[in-house]
Write a protein that holds these residues in place. Structure first.
Motif: not given
Lengths: 198, 198
Positions: A9, A11, A60, A64
């Motif tokens: 995933p 950064r 976001s 994450a």
DNA sequence: ATCCGATCAGTCGGATCCGAGTATGTGCGC
DNA sequence: GCGCACATACTCGGATCCGACTGATCGGAT
């Protein structure tokens, strides 16, 4: 075909996320508070803090799993505030990200470089004038930076560690100034040949 | 309320547009040719050249009236090529844009600055190591740049004017390197106090 | 003849960015 | 006790960015 478990995933790309993470490591906050804190500490010199991006970045970061919503409360009839905390993963990733940002120089595209690439098109005289004006701006900026630095560090109001970013910016401005002045001088003295029609 | 005639069609934000304009000033081209030419001349050091953005930028330049589609032809069964030319307005705006980019330093947000802002969080030892590694990368980059400069300018293969952008990049790398080495040394010598737990 | 990789030229859609807007609450002068 | 500027907190939608993909053609080795 990649399954969900195999894809990493990656950064967040926006450095603002680094700033957010950094603050949340100190204590939980809601986005608006993050923005104001960032501005108070003048970290908006280093990070582009715009409200729109901030909320995107926070979302976001949450996706994450680097931060998590803690509670969402309302005071009076104002919009709700969602308070976020960092997660264990967030702490790790913050350090890893930081480490890499320091270790390996990222490729950047400063606007000035793009302009220099076409300096010839400006013509000898116009180029000399434009460069001279830039030199003036840079000198003023350098002065401001030096003053700010003295105000804080010499007065012992904060240790040098926390002014490094200002120090770095100053060194870079000084270097640019020196180069710009040199080129302007070389145009004047005729040392810098101007092959294009001008 | 602003009518269409009163609102100014502000210039494209993407510097890639400057590069496109610069090339079209020399001769009409289609986007794909622009990209390859840019790469041939190594202008992709100064401009971020990605196909996706290129076509967007060309479209927006056309909307602004700075360039115009000249003809759109097909050779064989390949996709059509649309050839663009600059317009009179394009020429003027190119120079104006260039002039401003030189005259007034734009605010930039290099990633390294954002990282320095949180250097403390890395801890004394890790920071020192990361900085040292960066110094290595920077030194290598500087060497490459110096070699490239010598290859071209000393050999008289192109006048210095066309290497200014490389020269500038080199000076900035050198300045950064000097600063990074200094900070690393100050950490080693204990000159740089580290107030945070580490 | 034919297969393969490089080249040609461009499209597409998801992700991101961010300025402008919304809507309430609070303090202060008069 | 009224208006009005400022602070609080976030949403929204258009613009932009760009990696990944499409799909044809060309050259040369097999």
């Amino acid at each position: 075909m990649e399954t969900e478990s195999t894809m990493k995933p990656k950064r967040p790309a926006n450095p603002l996320a680094l700033a957010v993470l950094g603050l949340l490591l100190e204590q939980p906050m809601h986005p608006h508070a993050i923005a104001t804190t960032l501005r108070e500490r003048e970290l908006d010199r280093a990070f582009k803090v715009t409200t729109g991006s901030l909320y995107d970045v926070v979302r976001s970061l949450e996706r994450a799993g680097w931060i998590a919503a803690q509670e969402t409360a309302r005071v009076g009839g104002r919009p709700e505030r969602t308070v976020y905390t960092h997660t264990g993963q967030g702490r790790e990733q913050f350090v890893a990200w930081l480490d890499e940002l320091i270790r390996v120089p990222a490729k950047e595209y400063p606007k000035f470089i793009s302009a220099i690439s076409y300096l010839g098109a400006l013509g000898r005289q116009a180029a000399r004038e434009a460069l001279t004006e830039r030199a003036g701006h840079l000198a003023a900026e350098a002065d401001r930076a030096r003053a700010a630095w003295r105000d804080v560090v010499d007065a012992g109001r904060a240790p040098r560690l926390f002014m490094l970013e200002l120090e770095y910016a100053l060194r870079m401005i000084e270097a640019e100034l020196a180069w710009v002045e040199q080129v302007a001088a070389d145009i004047d003295s005729g040392t810098l040949a101007w092959p294009v029609a001008a």
